[in-house]
Motif scaffolding. Structure first.
Motif, PDB file in Angstrom:
ATOM      1  N   ARG A  24      45.647  51.484  57.162  1.00  0.00           N
ATOM      2  CA  ARG A  24      46.999  50.815  56.360  1.00  0.00           C
ATOM      3  C   ARG A  24      46.451  49.978  55.263  1.00  0.00           C
ATOM      4  O   ARG A  24      45.433  49.594  55.453  1.00  0.00           O
ATOM      5  CB  ARG A  24      48.110  50.441  57.290  1.00  0.00           C
ATOM      6  N   GLU A  25      47.132  49.641  54.078  1.00  0.00           N
ATOM      7  CA  GLU A  25      47.032  48.724  53.410  1.00  0.00           C
ATOM      8  C   GLU A  25      47.470  47.295  53.866  1.00  0.00           C
ATOM      9  O   GLU A  25      48.337  47.121  54.800  1.00  0.00           O
ATOM     10  CB  GLU A  25      47.461  48.903  52.049  1.00  0.00           C
ATOM     11  N   ARG A  32      39.329  42.575  49.203  1.00  0.00           N
ATOM     12  CA  ARG A  32      39.256  43.987  49.269  1.00  0.00           C
ATOM     13  C   ARG A  32      38.238  44.484  48.597  1.00  0.00           C
ATOM     14  O   ARG A  32      37.527  43.997  47.602  1.00  0.00           O
ATOM     15  CB  ARG A  32      40.557  44.580  48.802  1.00  0.00           C
ATOM     16  N   GLU A  34      35.988  48.706  47.668  1.00  0.00           N
ATOM     17  CA  GLU A  34      36.026  50.127  47.917  1.00  0.00           C
ATOM     18  C   GLU A  34      34.573  50.389  48.128  1.00  0.00           C
ATOM     19  O   GLU A  34      33.675  50.005  47.627  1.00  0.00           O
ATOM     20  CB  GLU A  34      36.431  50.886  46.837  1.00  0.00           C
ATOM     21  N   THR A  45      38.573  51.944  51.545  1.00  0.00           N
ATOM     22  CA  THR A  45      38.778  50.638  50.931  1.00  0.00           C
ATOM     23  C   THR A  45      39.177  49.782  52.237  1.00  0.00           C
ATOM     24  O   THR A  45      40.086  50.151  52.890  1.00  0.00           O
ATOM     25  CB  THR A  45      40.069  50.979  50.050  1.00  0.00           C
ATOM     26  N   PHE A  47      40.487  46.154  53.658  1.00  0.00           N
ATOM     27  CA  PHE A  47      41.350  44.874  53.280  1.00  0.00           C
ATOM     28  C   PHE A  47      40.998  43.856  54.359  1.00  0.00           C
ATOM     29  O   PHE A  47      41.186  44.176  55.482  1.00  0.00           O
ATOM     30  CB  PHE A  47      42.828  45.507  53.305  1.00  0.00           C
ATOM     31  N   SER A  59      41.870  46.001  57.746  1.00  0.00           N
ATOM     32  CA  SER A  59      42.408  47.397  57.610  1.00  0.00           C
ATOM     33  C   SER A  59      41.600  48.000  56.765  1.00  0.00           C
ATOM     34  O   SER A  59      40.906  47.549  55.996  1.00  0.00           O
ATOM     35  CB  SER A  59      43.933  47.250  57.331  1.00  0.00           C
ATOM     36  N   VAL A  61      41.625  52.064  54.305  1.00  0.00           N
ATOM     37  CA  VAL A  61      42.256  53.315  53.798  1.00  0.00           C
ATOM     38  C   VAL A  61      41.285  54.135  53.457  1.00  0.00           C
ATOM     39  O   VAL A  61      40.335  53.625  52.979  1.00  0.00           O
ATOM     40  CB  VAL A  61      43.530  53.192  52.858  1.00  0.00           C
TER      41      VAL A  61
END
Ligand code: ZN
Length: 154
Positions: A24-25, A32, A34, A45, A47, A59, A61
């Motif tokens: 999840r974001e 953050r 990538e 990505t 977080f 977290s 994604v």
């Protein structure tokens, strides 16, 4: 490693690959970044939310193979509640584990992350397993440039 242990390790990785945790974001995350592993096509990505120098929440994604997904899933679990220095020490131990290098002295125990020890036998998968960690490190350093494992990172 015994066959039983190897099987258990594979099950843990498959489980996290199929049902990733913390996928999840984090709205308003402190950090953050990538990451991209062009060898396999893995994208993640990461977080991170901090609270006084401690990782309050982490977290991710992204899409990737089961190793990269499992690694990101277990990493987000492993760094929660850690200080930034502990997270960095975990990165170093994990990196040594998957590249088959001797573990650095001291530092936190890898715990469940030890399931990735078999990856060192498969050089092509090392970048899958380490992508999330390189991306975490970039996020914590505040690098704005997307991470790619092709820039010499392993
Ligand atoms: Zn991969």
């Amino acid at each position: 490693m015994s066959d039983d242990l190897r099987e258990l390790y594979q099950e843990v990785i498959l489980d996290h690959g199929r049902r990733p945790r913390n996928l999840r974001e984090i709205p308003g995350a402190d950090h953050r970044a990538e990451g991209y592993n062009p060898l396999c096509g893995d994208r993640a990505t990461i977080f991170v939310a901090l609270d006084g120098g401690v990782v309050k929440d982490a977290s991710f994604v992204g899409r990737g193979c089961s190793i990269s997904t499992a690694s990101a899933s277990m990493m987000t679990e492993a760094v929660k509640g850690r200080t930034l220095a502990e997270a960095e020490a975990l990165f170093e131990r994990f990196h040594a584990l998957v590249t088959g290098e001797p573990a650095p002295a001291g530092g936190p125990d890898l715990g469940k992350l030890a399931v990735f020890s078999g990856v060192s036998e498969f050089p092509a998968r090392v970048k899958c397993a380490s992508l999330a960690w390189h991306t975490l490190r970039a996020a914590l350093k505040g690098d704005a440039v997307p991470v790619t494992t092709e820039t010499g990172a392993e």
